[in-house]
Enzyme design. Structure first.
Site, short mmCIF file in Angstrom:
data_model
loop_
_atom_site.label_atom_id
_atom_site.label_comp_id
_atom_site.label_asym_id
_atom_site.label_seq_id
_atom_site.Cartn_x
_atom_site.Cartn_y
_atom_site.Cartn_z
N ALA A 95 0.12 13.73 -19.89
CA ALA A 95 -0.36 13.20 -18.60
C ALA A 95 -1.61 13.92 -18.09
O ALA A 95 -2.46 13.30 -17.46
CB ALA A 95 0.75 13.30 -17.55
N SER A 101 4.30 9.67 -15.01
CA SER A 101 4.18 10.61 -13.88
C SER A 101 3.46 11.86 -14.35
O SER A 101 3.22 12.05 -15.55
CB SER A 101 5.56 10.96 -13.34
OG SER A 101 6.09 12.04 -14.06
N LYS A 102 3.13 12.69 -13.39
CA LYS A 102 2.33 13.89 -13.66
C LYS A 102 2.91 14.78 -14.76
O LYS A 102 2.20 15.43 -15.48
CB LYS A 102 2.26 14.75 -12.40
CG LYS A 102 1.25 14.27 -11.41
CD LYS A 102 1.19 15.25 -10.25
CE LYS A 102 0.97 14.48 -8.98
NZ LYS A 102 1.53 15.09 -7.81
N ARG A 103 4.23 14.80 -14.83
CA ARG A 103 4.86 15.74 -15.76
C ARG A 103 5.11 15.17 -17.14
O ARG A 103 5.59 15.85 -18.02
CB ARG A 103 6.16 16.28 -15.16
CG ARG A 103 5.92 17.41 -14.17
CD ARG A 103 7.19 17.73 -13.41
NE ARG A 103 7.60 16.58 -12.59
CZ ARG A 103 7.08 16.30 -11.41
NH1 ARG A 103 6.16 17.07 -10.90
NH2 ARG A 103 7.47 15.24 -10.72
#
Ligand code: GLU
Length: 456
Positions: free
Chosen positions: A233, A227-229
């Site tokens: 990433a 995921s983005k976090r």
């Protein structure tokens, strides 16, 4: 003569440049450069509610930082523009008219325009994922329509334009690939399931099919979806954390692609030479931050002196290290031998340029309890102060060897206290050349200062 290769990266500007998207961009760029083709950047910004200028800028500057220059696209221009989908309505209207002329478009009860899918098998030959065959009429288009947030599995025909006149992503994506004469569509596996629908549109528009290559997902080290976090990433993180663009390219190239031998360290030029679409792995890749760090340290060691200075500059400035100090080139050569990132460079050499060093409690704790530590430092201090030899690495080493003999300890026993005194740290670049760069007076003063704070 075969058609010249045209690849494209088609980001939707809704967030950072994600490492997975950077990989998609890289494979497109590498394939274009490897074949002497053209790399197109097209911004898929039709979703006005989610697109931001900040995201667009982050994506473009991320690509620039990674060294992926585009031949056509924003700023660069080109013969197939505009390269922002938000500016291409006239093109979409034109292709819609063509599709309507074929008799395959109708307006549904909600006022949306639908493309009538054929009741026949559609085959997609994917270079990476193999061949799949689907009858869209029988299978329905739930996934496609999910974009409309409408549950209409009963109607397999594809919405291409909403009732408000705005076009659906898949239609404009295909139209642009046709209109921009894209020969190779290389993108994430999340788009594989829509590809048969794209193929139906190509056929209805009597356009030649591109070669499709869908790249398997890139997962976290533990196999979970990234995921983005998650660590690593966003490309912005690599920039801020002191990675070299060449190392990041090397790393993301290997996330899903492998050369036919065991080599792992590649410059961008070598990647261009070696990259083949057929080398894209069929299985998902896993993120490995340690490997990324290792590759970065390898790339750091391979930089020539000038590039090393250029790449380190902003990090040195942040830590107030004087860029015009004559000792800087030697200091950079020394510190890069053990550094993993550019952020470790100023930290590793700060002691050379600062007037004083601070010793943190936990560092001091590593020696303060040891037997006769003040005595050892006294011995070393005496040897350094009494010597009239030139302050060179060889002579410093000889002084430490002789002191160790006199004190009846191993040379290693003197190194850590000496390092802590001279630099305030328990680790860093090779100590002896570091001492040479710090200079005799400062080393002597710092040893004396440490002796004062040690328990008797
Ligand atoms: N804008 C799409 C995305 O970001 C691109 C899809 C494609 O490459 O065809 O996922």
């Amino acid at each position: 003569m075969s058609t010249p290769v045209r690849t494209r990266f088609a980001p939707s500007p809704t967030g950072h440049l994600h490492v997975g998207s950077a990989r998609t961009a890289l494979y497109n760029w590498l394939h274009a450069r490897h074949t002497g083709g053209t790399f197109v950047l097209r911004v898929e910004d039709t979703d006005a509610a989610r697109n931001t200028e900040a995201s667009r800028d982050a994506i473009l500057s991320g690509l620039e930082w990674l060294g992926m220059d585009w031949d056509e696209g924003p700023v660069a221009g080109g013969n197939y523009g505009p390269y922002f989908q938000s500016e291409r309505k006239e093109v979409y209207d034109r292709y819609l008219a063509q599709l309507e002329a074929s008799g395959r478009v109708y307006e549904d009860e909600d006022g949306a325009l639908r493309f009538r899918v054929p009741d026949q098998a559609i085959t997609v030959d994917d270079l990476v994922c193999g061949t799949q065959t689907i009858n869209l009429k029988k299978q329905g288009s739930t996934r496609w329509d999910a974009e409309l947030k409408k549950d209409v599995p009963s109607n397999p025909d594809l919405v291409i334009r909403r009732a408000d006149g705005s076009y659906i992503f898949h239609f404009v994506n295909v139209v642009d690939d046709i209109d921009m004469k894209i020969t190779h569509v290389i993108r994430g596996e999340d788009h594989l399931s829509n590809t048969p629908k794209h193929v139906a549109l190509y056929e209805a528009l009597a356009a030649p099919l591109p070669t499709f290559s869908h790249i398997p997902l890139n997962l976290n080290a533990d196999g979970s979806k990234m995921s983005k976090r998650d660590q690593g990433a966003s490309i912005t993180d690599y920039i801020e954390q002191g990675f070299l663009p060449s190392a990041v390219c090397n790393y993301i190239a290997l996330l899903g692609w492998s050369p036919k031998d065991d080599e792992e360290i590649f410059s961008p030029e070598e990647l261009v030479k070696r990259f083949e679409l057929t080398g894209i792995n069929r299985s998902n890749s896993r993120f490995d931050f340690k490997k990324c760090l290792w590759l970065n340290s390898e790339h750091l060691r391979r930089l020539d002196a000038q590039s090393l200075l250029e790449k380190s500059q902003s990090f040195l400035k942040d830590q107030n290290i004087p860029l015009d100090d004559p000792r800087l080139p030697a200091a950079l050569q020394l510190v890069r031998e053990r550094a993993e990132t550019l952020t470790q460079i100023p930290t590793g050499i700060a002691a050379i340029f600062s007037d004083t060093v601070e010793i943190e409690a936990d560092v001091l704790g590593k020696i303060s309890g040891k037997e006769n530590i003040a005595g050892l430092l006294q011995g070393l201090h005496g040897a350094f102060a009494a010597s009239e030899d030139e302050w060179t690495a060889d002579n410093i080493k000889a002084l430490i060897v002789v002191s160790a003999e006199k004190l009846d300890v191993k040379m290693g026993a003197l190194m850590l206290p000496c390092r802590i005194a001279a630099t305030g740290k328990s680790g860093g670049p090779d100590l002896i050349p570091l001492l040479e760069l710090i200079g005799r007076e400062r080393v002597i003063d710092r040893i004396a200062a440490l002796i004062k704070v040690l328990p008797e």
